[in-house]
Design a protein around this motif. Structure first.
Motif, PDB file in Angstrom:
ATOM      1  N   ASP A 182      15.747  53.776 -89.095  1.00 50.27           N
ATOM      2  CA  ASP A 182      16.583  54.891 -88.639  1.00 50.27           C
ATOM      3  C   ASP A 182      16.224  56.190 -89.351  1.00 50.27           C
ATOM      4  OD1 ASP A 182      17.888  53.156 -86.942  1.00 50.27           O
ATOM      5  OD2 ASP A 182      19.609  52.853 -88.275  1.00 50.27           O
ATOM      6  N   LYS A 183      15.919  56.093 -90.658  1.00 47.76           N
ATOM      7  CA  LYS A 183      15.585  57.307 -91.410  1.00 47.76           C
ATOM      8  C   LYS A 183      14.235  57.877 -90.983  1.00 47.76           C
ATOM      9  CE  LYS A 183      19.187  57.928 -93.974  1.00 47.76           C
ATOM     10  NZ  LYS A 183      20.072  56.993 -93.234  1.00 47.76           N
ATOM     11  N   VAL A 184      13.317  57.016 -90.565  1.00 54.81           N
ATOM     12  CA  VAL A 184      12.050  57.519 -90.033  1.00 54.81           C
ATOM     13  C   VAL A 184      12.304  58.307 -88.759  1.00 54.81           C
ATOM     14  CG1 VAL A 184       9.790  56.879 -89.126  1.00 54.81           C
ATOM     15  CG2 VAL A 184      10.735  55.629 -91.073  1.00 54.81           C
ATOM     16  N   GLN A 185      13.181  57.789 -87.902  1.00 55.94           N
ATOM     17  CA  GLN A 185      13.531  58.504 -86.682  1.00 55.94           C
ATOM     18  C   GLN A 185      14.225  59.830 -86.977  1.00 55.94           C
ATOM     19  OE1 GLN A 185      12.874  57.731 -83.497  1.00 55.94           O
ATOM     20  NE2 GLN A 185      11.793  55.847 -83.999  1.00 55.94           N
ATOM     21  N   GLN A 186      15.051  59.842 -88.023  1.00 50.49           N
ATOM     22  CA  GLN A 186      15.837  61.038 -88.326  1.00 50.49           C
ATOM     23  C   GLN A 186      15.031  62.109 -89.047  1.00 50.49           C
ATOM     24  OE1 GLN A 186      19.370  60.209 -90.597  1.00 50.49           O
ATOM     25  NE2 GLN A 186      19.970  62.357 -90.756  1.00 50.49           N
ATOM     26  N   TYR A 187      14.231  61.701 -90.050  1.00 57.44           N
ATOM     27  CA  TYR A 187      13.557  62.679 -90.912  1.00 57.44           C
ATOM     28  C   TYR A 187      12.043  62.733 -90.718  1.00 57.44           C
ATOM     29  CZ  TYR A 187      17.912  62.908 -93.622  1.00 57.44           C
ATOM     30  OH  TYR A 187      19.211  63.083 -94.024  1.00 57.44           O
ATOM     31  N   GLY A 188      11.470  61.725 -90.053  1.00 57.83           N
ATOM     32  CA  GLY A 188      10.021  61.671 -89.944  1.00 57.83           C
ATOM     33  C   GLY A 188       9.413  60.869 -91.075  1.00 57.83           C
ATOM     34  N   ALA A 189       8.079  60.792 -91.071  1.00 62.92           N
ATOM     35  CA  ALA A 189       7.380  59.952 -92.046  1.00 62.92           C
ATOM     36  C   ALA A 189       7.266  60.606 -93.416  1.00 62.92           C
ATOM     37  CB  ALA A 189       5.996  59.589 -91.527  1.00 62.92           C
ATOM     38  N   GLY A 190       7.159  61.925 -93.464  1.00 56.17           N
ATOM     39  CA  GLY A 190       6.993  62.604 -94.741  1.00 56.17           C
ATOM     40  C   GLY A 190       7.698  63.951 -94.751  1.00 56.17           C
ATOM     41  N   VAL A 191       7.816  64.536 -95.959  1.00 55.26           N
ATOM     42  CA  VAL A 191       8.528  65.805 -96.122  1.00 55.26           C
ATOM     43  C   VAL A 191       7.566  66.984 -96.148  1.00 55.26           C
ATOM     44  CG1 VAL A 191      10.128  67.090 -97.575  1.00 55.26           C
ATOM     45  CG2 VAL A 191      10.356  64.616 -97.357  1.00 55.26           C
ATOM     46  N   CYS A 192       6.360  66.770 -96.717  1.00 54.07           N
ATOM     47  CA  CYS A 192       5.318  67.821 -96.746  1.00 54.07           C
ATOM     48  C   CYS A 192       5.735  69.050 -97.547  1.00 54.07           C
ATOM     49  CB  CYS A 192       4.914  68.220 -95.337  1.00 54.07           C
ATOM     50  SG  CYS A 192       4.363  66.851 -94.311  1.00 54.07           S
ATOM     51  N   SER A 193       6.530  68.852 -98.577  1.00 54.90           N
ATOM     52  CA  SER A 193       6.930  69.969 -99.427  1.00 54.90           C
ATOM     53  C   SER A 193       7.526  69.408-100.714  1.00 54.90           C
ATOM     54  CB  SER A 193       7.957  70.851 -98.720  1.00 54.90           C
ATOM     55  OG  SER A 193       8.417  71.866 -99.579  1.00 54.90           O
ATOM     56  N   SER A 194       7.495  70.210-101.755  1.00 52.96           N
ATOM     57  CA  SER A 194       8.159  69.803-102.995  1.00 52.96           C
ATOM     58  C   SER A 194       9.658  70.011-102.851  1.00 52.96           C
ATOM     59  CB  SER A 194       7.629  70.617-104.186  1.00 52.96           C
ATOM     60  OG  SER A 194       8.063  71.965-104.083  1.00 52.96           O
TER      61      SER A 194
END
Length: 548
Positions: A182-194
């Motif tokens: 569910d969290k992959v669906q909500q936030y994606g695989a990565g954040v790409c930022s500090s």
């Protein structure tokens, strides 16, 4: 533990006639805690450690084995120099012959003449979930391990005795991993930022609050990489004018962090309180070299469970010394958090000490939690300081949302916040499996290192030829093991390192033990001269004055 006039700890003699001392030698370590609250039966049981020495002939044969391999290595180098054998290893180019060598000579010699001959025992590619069993891709070499090729075959259902999957959370059970998906669906695989830019998510803050609650401290912060949790945070805590007192068997990440800090470093003998106290006295009395000014900080760095020895830190004794000499304590619980203690809270719970007595609590999520990353926990002032001064916090990318959720769901399971008892069941199962596996190995006659509560179980193999033969023979029997030798261990202490998991069933462990017994007999690996009873010792210790 009795003390002599010069302050040295003397050995103990118990009712069964087994001598004990606190240094790593050929004696066992069964110690009654006197410098902390861990004085009950459970604490005494948790302090039982064994470091039996092999017979002298084993050490002699080990040195002879390395000597012969080294001699043949020089002979092969001669053949390569005269063009009778092809050299596959990296070399300096002809136009760079006058440059400073890029490759260290001995390291290069060891790699091409010793390691390459046995390289098939490491870096084996798996092609499945690394749970209690896994699938292995078969590979062969046509040039003595310089290169490999895959045969296209798969070795199925190899029992995994090498992963740090202590509580079995490295799993693919869809029912357990629903929230992670569910969290992959909500936030994606990565954040790409500090996290100091736009990478700070609500679940990161939820994780840190949960970790602080789990450990019983004021605050915590998480990092995306366990190794960098040590190597990048230690330089933020100490620097020039500070002193680090480091256990001689500390992990490479701790050593690297200490070196990067610029602080002075002193090494004390493994789990030896005499050695540590001697360095503390000298640091307090003499101060810094030349100027003799007081050290700005004195930081003691230790691990909860030492990953190569399976030994457990003598935490109550170290805390007593820390308080006596006004030093700070940095505790790395990479292997102990989740794995020891009645509710998996690590060595502070195992020894029943106050977590507030540990100034910096560090751990990783890569082992008991089946995820990635690490944490630093302690007082709020410490964590707030690191948020602004740690290179891992300022420059590194934030932890991936799916990884964060995996840690949260595993920790909630351990704490029982999911409304189930699965977490505590796994902790108890791990403790039961660990005791059972260690006891059976001792009965068989193997020399094993470490604490009875440690799921890291080193089995001593000693001779280089037997290390290789052991690993290959166990794989033939579909048992995946990790073997370790020089330079990762002392030259005479090569070993196989077993990691017990709550996911291992009793049938799996019995199968491994059966094959171990057979391989131990065929390769003559049962070096122990002790006789062990299957019954647990239930006696009280008694101190006796003995000559050193």
């Amino acid at each position: 533990m009795a003390r002599t006039a010069d302050g040295d700890l003397k050995p103990q003699l118990y009712k069964n006639g087994v001598k004990c001392r606190d240094t790593r030698g050929n004696l066992c370590h069964k110690r009654k805690e006197k410098n902390g609250p861990g004085t009950g039966f459970a604490s005494r049981q948790s302090s039982q450690e064994s470091f039996e020495q092999a017979p002298m002939y084993v050490a002699v044969m080990t040195y002879l084995g390395f000597g012969l391999v080294t001699l043949f290595g020089y002979f092969r180098d001669f053949l390569r120099a005269v063009g009778l054998e092809k050299c596959h290893v990296a070399q300096e180019r002809e136009e760079q012959k006058d440059f400073v060598p890029l490759y260290q000579d001995f390291e290069n010699f060891y790699t091409r003449n010793l390691y390459m001959r046995v390289r098939d025992n490491w870096n084996r590619p798996i092609c499945s979930l690394p749970g209690p069993v896994f699938d292995l891709m078969e590979r062969v070499s046509d040039d003595y391990n310089w290169t490999f090729r895959f045969t296209g075959k798969t070795i199925h259902n190899v029992i995994n005795m090498g992963s740090y999957n202590y509580l079995g959370f490295g799993e693919n059970n869809a029912d357990f991993l629903t929230t992670v998906a569910d969290k992959v669906q909500q936030y994606g695989a990565g954040v790409c930022s500090s996290r100091q830019e736009i990478g700070n998510l609500h679940i990161h803050e939820e994780l840190e609050e949960l970790v602080a609650s789990f450990l019983g401290v004021e605050s915590s912060m998480s990092f995306g990489m366990g190794f960098a949790t040590n190597s990048m945070n230690i330089p933020a805590l100490v620097g020039k004018g500070c002193l680090i007192l480091s256990d001689e068997l500390n992990h490479t990440s701790l050593i690297l962090g200490a070196r990067l800090s610029g602080a002075s470093i002193r090494v004390f003998k493994h789990n030896n309180m005499n050695s540590l106290e001697k360095l503390l006295k000298e640091a307090v009395c003499s101060g810094q070299p030349r100027t003799h000014r007081p050290w700005k900080k004195i930081l003691i760095m230790v691990e909860g469970i030492y990953s190569m020895e399976g030994s457990v830190v003598r935490l109550p004794d170290i805390i007593a010394l820390k308080k006596k000499y006004k030093a700070y304590l940095y505790l790395d619980e990479a292997h102990s958090i989740g794995a020891v203690g009645p509710s998996g809270r690590g060595v502070t719970e195992l020894f029943n000490v106050n977590p507030a007595d540990v100034d910096v609590m560090m751990g990783t999520f890569t082992k008991s939690f089946g995820a990635a990353g690490g944490y630093i926990a302690g007082k709020k002032e410490l964590v707030d300081y690191l948020r602004n001064h740690s290179h891992s916090a300022v420059y590194a990318s934030a932890m991936a949302p799916a990884v964060t959720e995996q840690i949260i769901r595993a920790m909630k399971c351990i704490m029982g916040k999911d409304g189930m008892t699965e977490g505590i069941r796994r902790i108890r199962q791990l403790a039961e499996n660990t005791r059972y596996f260690r006891a059976k190995l001792k009965e068989m006659g193997f020399i094993i290192y470490g604490n009875d509560d440690s799921p890291v179980v080193p089995v001593l193999l000693y001779m280089p030829g037997k290390v290789v033969a052991f690993s290959r023979e166990m794989l033939k029997r579909k048992i995946g093991v990790v073997v370790v030798g020089f330079p990762a261990t002392p030259i005479t202490e090569a070993r196989a390192r077993f990691c017990v998991s709550a996911a291992h069933t009793r049938d799996m462990l019995n199968q491994v033990l059966q094959h171990l017994n057979e391989v131990g007999d065929s390769l003559c690996l049962k070096f122990s001269r002790r006789k062990y009873s299957p019954r647990t010792d239930l006696y009280e210790e008694t101190d006796f004055e003995l000559d050193s």
